[in-house]
Design a protein around this motif. Structure first.
Motif, mmCIF file in Angstrom:
data_model
loop_
_atom_site.group_PDB
_atom_site.id
_atom_site.type_symbol
_atom_site.label_atom_id
_atom_site.label_comp_id
_atom_site.label_asym_id
_atom_site.label_seq_id
_atom_site.Cartn_x
_atom_site.Cartn_y
_atom_site.Cartn_z
ATOM 1 N N HIS A 17 -12.494 6.716 -9.271
ATOM 2 C CA HIS A 17 -13.032 7.292 -8.025
ATOM 3 C C HIS A 17 -12.194 6.909 -6.806
ATOM 4 C CE1 HIS A 17 -16.353 8.262 -10.615
ATOM 5 N NE2 HIS A 17 -16.605 6.980 -10.830
ATOM 6 N N GLN A 18 -10.956 6.484 -7.024
ATOM 7 C CA GLN A 18 -10.071 6.136 -5.917
ATOM 8 C C GLN A 18 -8.977 7.185 -5.776
ATOM 9 O OE1 GLN A 18 -9.787 1.521 -6.913
ATOM 10 N NE2 GLN A 18 -9.097 1.941 -4.837
ATOM 11 N N GLN A 19 -8.346 7.181 -4.608
ATOM 12 C CA GLN A 19 -7.286 8.134 -4.316
ATOM 13 C C GLN A 19 -6.356 7.529 -3.280
ATOM 14 O OE1 GLN A 19 -10.405 10.796 -2.288
ATOM 15 N NE2 GLN A 19 -8.527 11.472 -1.270
ATOM 16 N N LEU A 20 -5.254 8.258 -3.011
ATOM 17 C CA LEU A 20 -4.291 7.886 -1.990
ATOM 18 C C LEU A 20 -4.985 7.661 -0.645
ATOM 19 C CD1 LEU A 20 -1.019 8.085 -1.846
ATOM 20 C CD2 LEU A 20 -1.446 10.250 -0.737
ATOM 21 N N PRO A 21 -4.598 6.627 0.138
ATOM 22 C CA PRO A 21 -3.627 5.571 -0.160
ATOM 23 C C PRO A 21 -4.259 4.449 -0.981
ATOM 24 C CG PRO A 21 -4.481 5.269 2.047
ATOM 25 C CD PRO A 21 -5.121 6.531 1.520
ATOM 26 N N PRO A 74 3.349 11.992 -4.353
ATOM 27 C CA PRO A 74 2.554 11.438 -5.453
ATOM 28 C C PRO A 74 2.618 12.300 -6.714
ATOM 29 C CG PRO A 74 1.119 12.443 -3.823
ATOM 30 C CD PRO A 74 2.495 12.489 -3.250
ATOM 31 N N ILE A 75 2.790 11.597 -7.857
ATOM 32 C CA ILE A 75 2.834 12.264 -9.156
ATOM 33 C C ILE A 75 1.579 11.911 -9.947
ATOM 34 C CG2 ILE A 75 4.130 12.539 -11.309
ATOM 35 C CD1 ILE A 75 6.645 11.655 -9.666
ATOM 36 N N PHE A 76 1.423 10.631 -10.226
ATOM 37 C CA PHE A 76 0.232 10.164 -10.924
ATOM 38 C C PHE A 76 -0.823 9.615 -9.971
ATOM 39 C CE2 PHE A 76 3.691 9.591 -14.086
ATOM 40 C CZ PHE A 76 3.231 10.489 -15.026
ATOM 41 N N VAL A 77 -0.401 9.114 -8.822
ATOM 42 C CA VAL A 77 -1.366 8.620 -7.837
ATOM 43 C C VAL A 77 -2.229 9.788 -7.382
ATOM 44 C CG1 VAL A 77 -1.658 7.605 -5.554
ATOM 45 C CG2 VAL A 77 0.129 6.737 -7.079
ATOM 46 N N PRO A 78 -3.548 9.684 -7.517
ATOM 47 C CA PRO A 78 -4.409 10.838 -7.224
ATOM 48 C C PRO A 78 -4.541 11.116 -5.731
ATOM 49 C CG PRO A 78 -5.736 8.931 -7.848
ATOM 50 C CD PRO A 78 -4.304 8.537 -8.057
ATOM 51 N N THR A 79 -4.561 12.385 -5.395
ATOM 52 C CA THR A 79 -4.796 12.808 -4.016
ATOM 53 C C THR A 79 -6.247 13.245 -3.816
ATOM 54 O OG1 THR A 79 -4.005 15.028 -4.561
ATOM 55 C CG2 THR A 79 -2.402 13.484 -3.661
ATOM 56 N N VAL A 100 0.841 -1.194 0.000
ATOM 57 C CA VAL A 100 0.000 0.000 0.000
ATOM 58 C C VAL A 100 0.878 1.246 0.000
ATOM 59 C CG1 VAL A 100 -1.828 1.263 1.182
ATOM 60 C CG2 VAL A 100 -1.819 -1.248 1.208
ATOM 61 N N TYR A 101 0.604 2.127 -0.961
ATOM 62 C CA TYR A 101 1.353 3.374 -1.100
ATOM 63 C C TYR A 101 0.636 4.482 -0.341
ATOM 64 C CZ TYR A 101 3.261 7.552 -3.401
ATOM 65 O OH TYR A 101 3.829 8.775 -3.665
ATOM 66 N N TYR A 102 1.370 5.121 0.580
ATOM 67 C CA TYR A 102 0.821 6.201 1.385
ATOM 68 C C TYR A 102 1.388 7.566 1.018
ATOM 69 C CZ TYR A 102 -1.182 2.694 4.494
ATOM 70 O OH TYR A 102 -1.908 1.643 5.017
ATOM 71 N N GLY A 103 2.480 7.579 0.259
ATOM 72 C CA GLY A 103 3.139 8.828 -0.082
ATOM 73 C C GLY A 103 4.621 8.591 -0.246
ATOM 74 N N PRO A 104 5.398 9.656 -0.429
ATOM 75 C CA PRO A 104 6.829 9.499 -0.685
ATOM 76 C C PRO A 104 7.529 8.714 0.413
ATOM 77 C CG PRO A 104 6.285 11.778 -0.144
ATOM 78 C CD PRO A 104 5.002 11.066 -0.365
ATOM 79 N N ASN A 105 8.318 7.716 -0.004
ATOM 80 C CA ASN A 105 9.103 6.877 0.902
ATOM 81 C C ASN A 105 8.252 6.119 1.908
ATOM 82 O OD1 ASN A 105 11.955 7.626 0.078
ATOM 83 N ND2 ASN A 105 11.080 9.642 0.536
ATOM 84 N N LYS A 106 6.988 5.879 1.550
ATOM 85 C CA LYS A 106 6.131 5.131 2.476
ATOM 86 C C LYS A 106 5.241 4.151 1.713
ATOM 87 C CE LYS A 106 3.211 5.421 6.562
ATOM 88 N NZ LYS A 106 2.445 6.284 7.486
ATOM 89 N N HIS A 126 9.324 6.500 -9.300
ATOM 90 C CA HIS A 126 9.076 7.947 -9.223
ATOM 91 C C HIS A 126 8.058 8.255 -8.120
ATOM 92 C CE1 HIS A 126 11.520 9.083 -12.616
ATOM 93 N NE2 HIS A 126 10.880 8.264 -13.422
ATOM 94 N N GLU A 127 7.024 7.450 -8.041
ATOM 95 C CA GLU A 127 6.006 7.669 -7.003
ATOM 96 C C GLU A 127 6.605 7.499 -5.609
ATOM 97 O OE1 GLU A 127 3.000 8.808 -7.392
ATOM 98 O OE2 GLU A 127 2.908 8.700 -9.567
ATOM 99 N N TYR A 128 7.430 6.469 -5.438
ATOM 100 C CA TYR A 128 7.983 6.168 -4.116
ATOM 101 C C TYR A 128 8.944 7.258 -3.655
ATOM 102 C CZ TYR A 128 10.341 3.648 -0.351
ATOM 103 O OH TYR A 128 10.860 3.279 0.867
#
Length: 350
Positions: free
Chosen positions: A60-64, A48-53, A5-11, A42-44
């Motif tokens: 209809h989804q977003q971080l995380p 987030p670049i392409f992962v929507p906030t 699960v991606y939560y944001g940079p370095n996480k 790049h995302e990690y």
């Protein structure tokens, strides 16, 4: 089930999340393998670049969210209304969400949809034990194409699409700049299209050795006047197509110095920094720069057909790891350059 699960940079965390269930028009997949892509890196490190906030207009989804858009799997359940697919089918996944009503979609070029989304970047993806995808994303794998190769269909289709845009044919001279996974995929694609005269330009000895072991002819730009070599090799005509999979100014400048009159440089790289691009050679030769993004279903089917013929070899450049090692042996190793391509095995079956 376990998922990255991606939560944001370095996480990125390996979490226990709810196992998804098939809904109408979708299938549930037990994931075979999921590749870590340069976009994931790049995302990690910078996202987030392409992962929507905020909720994505199509998913209809977003971080995380669970990452992973290069994957294969086996169908374990089908949703209501699904026909033509059955439990046990082995598939590669073309992870594009498209709107179907913008001008590119209506023209059949949905790979540049104005609202494009990707399963595993704009929705929960394939770096998990299970995932659910619409049937429009499915491509059946022949019995002689492994799930490991199936997870490489997506990045190899990126390369195949670019090779097609180069408008090459047997007997042409082509050049690939960069011997990372997409550069390797370009070499496979060009060979699959019948080209014998293909040179891969790569400054890294490790990457040169890896692609040479597959049978490629390489050029070291630090030790050779590459444009001079190509001019002599082609009797002054230049290459029929050059492909930039490196994404740095020196590669682009050299590529443009090698391309022949009215021939393309196809760009399939991600450019992190602005390029200082000399355009005089383009003007004098009437050559051109052609962008290349993603793929379509035709590219997926072409790659799978070549894989079924034995045209792709993972020896020496693909590594498989368990999902628990996704940070140290995946993201960190790729970022450090100690690995070239990493496939994550979320179900521990490799």
């Amino acid at each position: 089930m376990r998922a990255a699960v991606y939560y944001g940079p370095n996480k990125i965390e390996i979490d226990d999340v709810a196992e998804p269930q098939a809904t109408p028009g979708t299938v549930k997949l037990k994931v075979g393998f999921n590749g870590i892509c340069g976009t994931d890196l790049h995302e990690y490190y910078a996202g987030p670049i392409f992962v929507p906030t905020a909720p994505h207009p199509l998913t209809h989804q977003q971080l995380p969210l669970t990452i992973g858009h290069e994957f294969s799997g086996t169908i374990t359940a089908v949703g209501d209304g699904v026909t033509g697919w059955a439990v046990g089918d082995r598939v590669a996944v073309e992870p594009i969400y498209k709107c179907d009503h913008c001008a590119p979609c209506l023209a059949g070029n949905y790979n540049v949809c104005q609202q494009i989304g990707f399963h595993g970047l704009m929705s929960d993806g394939g770096m998990a034990e299970y995932t659910v995808v619409p049937t429009s994303m499915l491509h059946k794998l022949p019995d002689n194409v492994s799930l490991e190769l199936g997870a490489l269909v997506e990045p190899m289709s990126v390369a195949y699409h670019a090779a097609t845009l180069g408008d090459v044919r047997p007997g042409d001279t082509a050049m690939v700049f960069g011997a990372g996974p997409i550069g390797i995929g370009l070499w496979f694609a060009l060979r699959g299209k019948g080209l014998d005269d293909v040179f891969v330009v790569e400054p890294s000895p490790t990457r040169r050795a890896a692609i040479e072991a597959l049978g490629a002819a390489t050029l070291d730009p630090a030790a050779l006047d590459v444009p001079g070599f190509i001019a002599e090799h082609t009797a002054g005509d230049g290459a029929d197509a050059v492909f930039d999979a490196a994404g740095v100014t020196p590669a682009v400048a050299t590529a443009l110095a090698c391309v022949g009159s009215r021939k393309p440089m196809v760009s399939v790289a991600i450019y992190e920094k602005p390029l200082e691009t000399p355009l005089l050679n383009l003007v004098m030769n009437e050559s051109r720069i052609q962008g290349s993004l993603c793929y379509t279903g035709a590219d997926f089917e072409a790659v799978i057909a070549l894989m079924a013929k034995g045209a792709y070899d993972t020896t020496g450049w693909v590594t498989t790891i368990p999902i628990d090692d996704v940070i140290d042996e995946g993201f960190e190793a790729l970022h450090a350059g100690t690995k070239m391509k990493v496939l994550v095995d979320p179900n521990g079956e490799s």
